[in-house]
Design an enzyme around this catalytic site. Structure first.
Site, PDB file in Angstrom:
ATOM      1  N   GLU A 157     -38.846  75.582  13.206  1.00 39.45           N
ATOM      2  CA  GLU A 157     -37.500  76.183  13.139  1.00 39.45           C
ATOM      3  C   GLU A 157     -36.425  75.390  13.888  1.00 39.45           C
ATOM      4  O   GLU A 157     -35.649  75.957  14.657  1.00 39.45           O
ATOM      5  CB  GLU A 157     -37.573  77.627  13.660  1.00 39.45           C
ATOM      6  CG  GLU A 157     -38.577  78.456  12.868  1.00 39.45           C
ATOM      7  CD  GLU A 157     -38.766  79.873  13.406  1.00 39.45           C
ATOM      8  OE1 GLU A 157     -38.140  80.234  14.419  1.00 39.45           O
ATOM      9  OE2 GLU A 157     -39.547  80.622  12.793  1.00 39.45           O
ATOM     10  N   ASN A 199     -42.293  73.206  10.163  1.00 36.18           N
ATOM     11  CA  ASN A 199     -42.350  74.570   9.630  1.00 36.18           C
ATOM     12  C   ASN A 199     -41.004  75.262   9.820  1.00 36.18           C
ATOM     13  O   ASN A 199     -40.392  75.154  10.890  1.00 36.18           O
ATOM     14  CB  ASN A 199     -43.449  75.332  10.395  1.00 36.18           C
ATOM     15  CG  ASN A 199     -43.778  76.688   9.816  1.00 36.18           C
ATOM     16  OD1 ASN A 199     -44.057  76.810   8.630  1.00 36.18           O
ATOM     17  ND2 ASN A 199     -43.758  77.716  10.648  1.00 36.18           N
ATOM     18  N   HIS A 235     -40.761  84.431   4.430  1.00 33.36           N
ATOM     19  CA  HIS A 235     -40.573  85.843   4.784  1.00 33.36           C
ATOM     20  C   HIS A 235     -39.563  86.401   3.776  1.00 33.36           C
ATOM     21  O   HIS A 235     -38.358  86.199   3.913  1.00 33.36           O
ATOM     22  CB  HIS A 235     -40.049  85.977   6.210  1.00 33.36           C
ATOM     23  CG  HIS A 235     -41.031  85.517   7.244  1.00 33.36           C
ATOM     24  ND1 HIS A 235     -42.232  86.169   7.455  1.00 33.36           N
ATOM     25  CD2 HIS A 235     -41.019  84.484   8.119  1.00 33.36           C
ATOM     26  CE1 HIS A 235     -42.900  85.550   8.423  1.00 33.36           C
ATOM     27  NE2 HIS A 235     -42.188  84.516   8.833  1.00 33.36           N
ATOM     28  N   GLU A 264     -46.210  81.657   6.244  1.00 39.33           N
ATOM     29  CA  GLU A 264     -46.058  82.961   6.915  1.00 39.33           C
ATOM     30  C   GLU A 264     -45.660  84.026   5.900  1.00 39.33           C
ATOM     31  O   GLU A 264     -44.803  84.871   6.168  1.00 39.33           O
ATOM     32  CB  GLU A 264     -45.001  82.869   8.025  1.00 39.33           C
ATOM     33  CG  GLU A 264     -45.294  81.797   9.050  1.00 39.33           C
ATOM     34  CD  GLU A 264     -44.293  81.750  10.206  1.00 39.33           C
ATOM     35  OE1 GLU A 264     -43.493  82.685  10.366  1.00 39.33           O
ATOM     36  OE2 GLU A 264     -44.324  80.747  10.949  1.00 39.33           O
TER      37      GLU A 264
HETATM   38  O1  9MR Z   1     -45.319  87.634  14.326  1.00 34.70           O
HETATM   39  C1  9MR Z   1     -44.864  87.115  15.556  1.00 34.70           C
HETATM   40  C2  9MR Z   1     -44.516  88.244  16.493  1.00 34.70           C
HETATM   41  O2  9MR Z   1     -45.702  88.932  16.867  1.00 34.70           O
HETATM   42  C3  9MR Z   1     -43.804  87.732  17.709  1.00 34.70           C
HETATM   43  O3  9MR Z   1     -43.357  88.814  18.484  1.00 34.70           O
HETATM   44  C4  9MR Z   1     -42.643  86.873  17.279  1.00 34.70           C
HETATM   45  C5  9MR Z   1     -41.920  86.351  18.486  1.00 34.70           C
HETATM   46  O4  9MR Z   1     -41.067  85.323  18.238  1.00 34.70           O
HETATM   47  O5  9MR Z   1     -43.094  85.810  16.487  1.00 34.70           O
HETATM   48  C6  9MR Z   1     -43.650  86.265  15.294  1.00 34.70           C
HETATM   49  O6  9MR Z   1     -44.018  85.179  14.479  1.00 34.70           O
HETATM   50  C7  9MR Z   1     -42.956  84.335  14.078  1.00 34.70           C
HETATM   51  C8  9MR Z   1     -43.539  82.949  13.916  1.00 34.70           C
HETATM   52  O7  9MR Z   1     -44.164  82.557  15.104  1.00 34.70           O
HETATM   53  C9  9MR Z   1     -42.469  81.947  13.519  1.00 34.70           C
HETATM   54  N1  9MR Z   1     -41.775  82.358  12.355  1.00 34.70           N
HETATM   55  C10 9MR Z   1     -41.245  83.725  12.373  1.00 34.70           C
HETATM   56  C11 9MR Z   1     -42.364  84.697  12.715  1.00 34.70           C
HETATM   57  C12 9MR Z   1     -41.863  86.126  12.624  1.00 34.70           C
HETATM   58  O8  9MR Z   1     -40.891  86.356  13.595  1.00 34.70           O
END
Ligand code: 9MR
Length: 460
Positions: A157, A199, A235, A264
């Site tokens: 990101e 990613n 997403h 994801e």
């Molecule tokens: O699913 C993850 C969640 O449990 C965490 O609280 C969150 C914190 O930033 O991150 C979520 O996963 C993210 C992933 O690492 C990167 N892309 C977006 C995902 C959804 O927020």
């Protein structure tokens, strides 16, 4: 070359290689689980996993039945793995890796360098101190998991939303534009066998943000910065629907010579609408030969970071949803072979000091063998990967055997998309068929020095 010695040298590694191959094929359940159906198409099907849920029997039961790739949802992030500077903590992540190893699943590592989920000590750093801390972090984590990660999200990101294609402002970005390539080079040095991915989200269609990523990847390829894959988070929700050019976007990245992965996936909704969108995403991946796999971001709706959107394939009780069935049907549907016309950029060497040697070879047996094989070697200090391309002649083939000896002193670490018996490498169930003039690829990773490999091909 002394063939007997070569056979002896690689025999030791045979068990490990065969175990890898069996894990990939899983043909006993072909067509009835997500992982096995994806494997039939030369892909994986994965999920995000939370370590603390592994003791939940419903959760683990679905995980081990359906999925053959795992991404730790939070356990490999910077805050989890280096809570205080230079003091590493791998407990929860190791738990997931052990689970994967015990159950024949591979791992996507997530994520080495990211502006989010940084421990507070990182948030308080800047400049050279932060850059050095990032390099130290990438080195330590990638080294800890060396040989155990199929693909790393090295950088996550890093681009801004909105229309201008700029980098996201972050403490890492403020250390200099080159922070991304430094992270990739550092990861390659630490674990040369892992695929290295960039990613991001909101890059699922052709737009300013995805084009900015595209330009970065193109630049990296041109300058030899090691990058192997791009992850598209996907997403999907009402505010961010599946773009109509989803497949075309995957394809344009693949044409740069990187793998693409859906990393994801979750889709807000329910019933037929949701099921159809899942099927569309799967079909798009299967239509792109370098789309190597799909990961959903959790197992049951209740496991999702957006549980209110009911975006996953299993309901809160672990029952299969309509979206599960449409996903499975799409995986079992037509198309999706890994053989495609050689229109895209051939694989490019990505080692720190590239020494690729492409040695196209004929069958050695005259005109009757119906295929040719060539190999691309990616050599680094102490090890190499060999990607072998099998190209059919003027008629399609249903099976192929490549004969290729490895030099004495090499030991195989891993193989993919191939069965091995000594110096004979034959197709898996899903990649034997190669249409006339088209190709399929398989590979191996080994310790030692590849030298010049001379594969010959026989097809039937
Ligand atoms: O699913 C993850 C969640 O449990 C965490 O609280 C969150 C914190 O930033 O991150 C979520 O996963 C993210 C992933 O690492 C990167 N892309 C977006 C995902 C959804 O927020």
């Amino acid at each position: 070359m002394n063939r007997a010695r070569t056979r002896g040298a690689i025999a030791l590694a045979g068990a490990a290689a065969i175990a890898t191959v069996v894990g990939l094929a899983s043909s006993a359940n072909a067509g009835t689980t997500l992982g096995a159906s994806a494997a039939e198409k030369g892909r994986y099907f994965g999920t995000a996993v939370a370590a603390y849920k592994l003791s939940d029997a419903t959760y683990s039961g679905i995980l081990d039945r359906e999925f053959n790739m795992i991404t730790p949802e939070n356990e490999m992030k910077w805050d989890a793995t280096e809570p205080s500077q230079n003091s590493f903590s791998y407990g929860s992540a190791d738990q997931i890796v052990s689970h994967a190893r015990a159950n024949g699943q591979r791992m996507r590592g997530h994520a080495l360098a990211w502006h989010s989920q940084q421990p507070s000590w990182v948030q308080n750093l800047s400049g050279t101190a932060l850059r050095n801390a990032m390099v130290n972090h990438v080195t330590n984590v990638a080294t800890h998991y060396k040989g155990q990660i199929y693909a790393w999200d090295v950088v996550n990101e890093a681009f801004a939303d909105g229309g201008n294609g700029a980098r996201r402002d972050s403490n890492l970005q403020r250390t200099g534009d080159d922070w991304i390539e430094v992270a990739f080079r550092t990861a390659r040095t630490a674990d040369p066998g892992a695929k290295l991915c960039y990613n991001d989200y909101n890059t699922d269609g052709v737009n300013a943000k995805s084009t900015a990523v595209y330009n970065m990847v193109k630049d990296f390829k041109a300058r030899g910065v090691p990058i192997d894959c791009v992850g598209f988070q996907s997403h999907i929700n009402s505010g961010s629907p599946m773009p109509s050019d989803y497949q075309a976007n995957l394809q344009r990245f693949a044409d740069l010579g990187v793998d693409v992965q859906i990393t994801e996936l979750d889709i807000q909704g329910s019933g037929t609408t949701q099921a159809n969108t899942y099927a569309s995403v799967v079909k798009a991946c299967l239509a792109v030969s370098r789309c190597t796999g799909i990961t959903v971001w959790g197992i049951r709706d209740s496991d999702s970071w957006r549980s209110g959107d009911t975006p996953l394939l299993f309901d809160n009780n672990g029952n299969k949803k309509a979206a599960y069935q449409s996903t499975l049907d799409a995986l079992n549907g037509p198309g999706g072979g890994v053989s495609t016309p050689p229109t895209s950029t051939p694989p490019v060497s990505t080692s720190p000091s590239p020494s690729a040697s492409a040695s196209p070879s004929n069958t050695g047996g005259g005109t009757g063998n119906r295929c040719t094989a060539s190999v691309l070697i990616n050599q680094w200090q102490g090890g190499f990967t060999a990607t072998v391309r099998v190209t059919a002649g003027s008629t399609a083939i249903n099976n192929w055997t490549v004969t290729m000896a490895l030099p004495a002193g090499t030991t195989i670490v891993n193989t993919w998309n191939v069965n091995r018996s000594g110096n004979n490498w034959t197709n898996m169930s899903y990649n034997g068929r190669v249409e006339a003039g088209q190709y399929t690829e398989w590979g191996l990773q080994a310790n030692g020095t590849a030298g010049t490999l001379t594969p010959t091909c026989a097809g039937s």
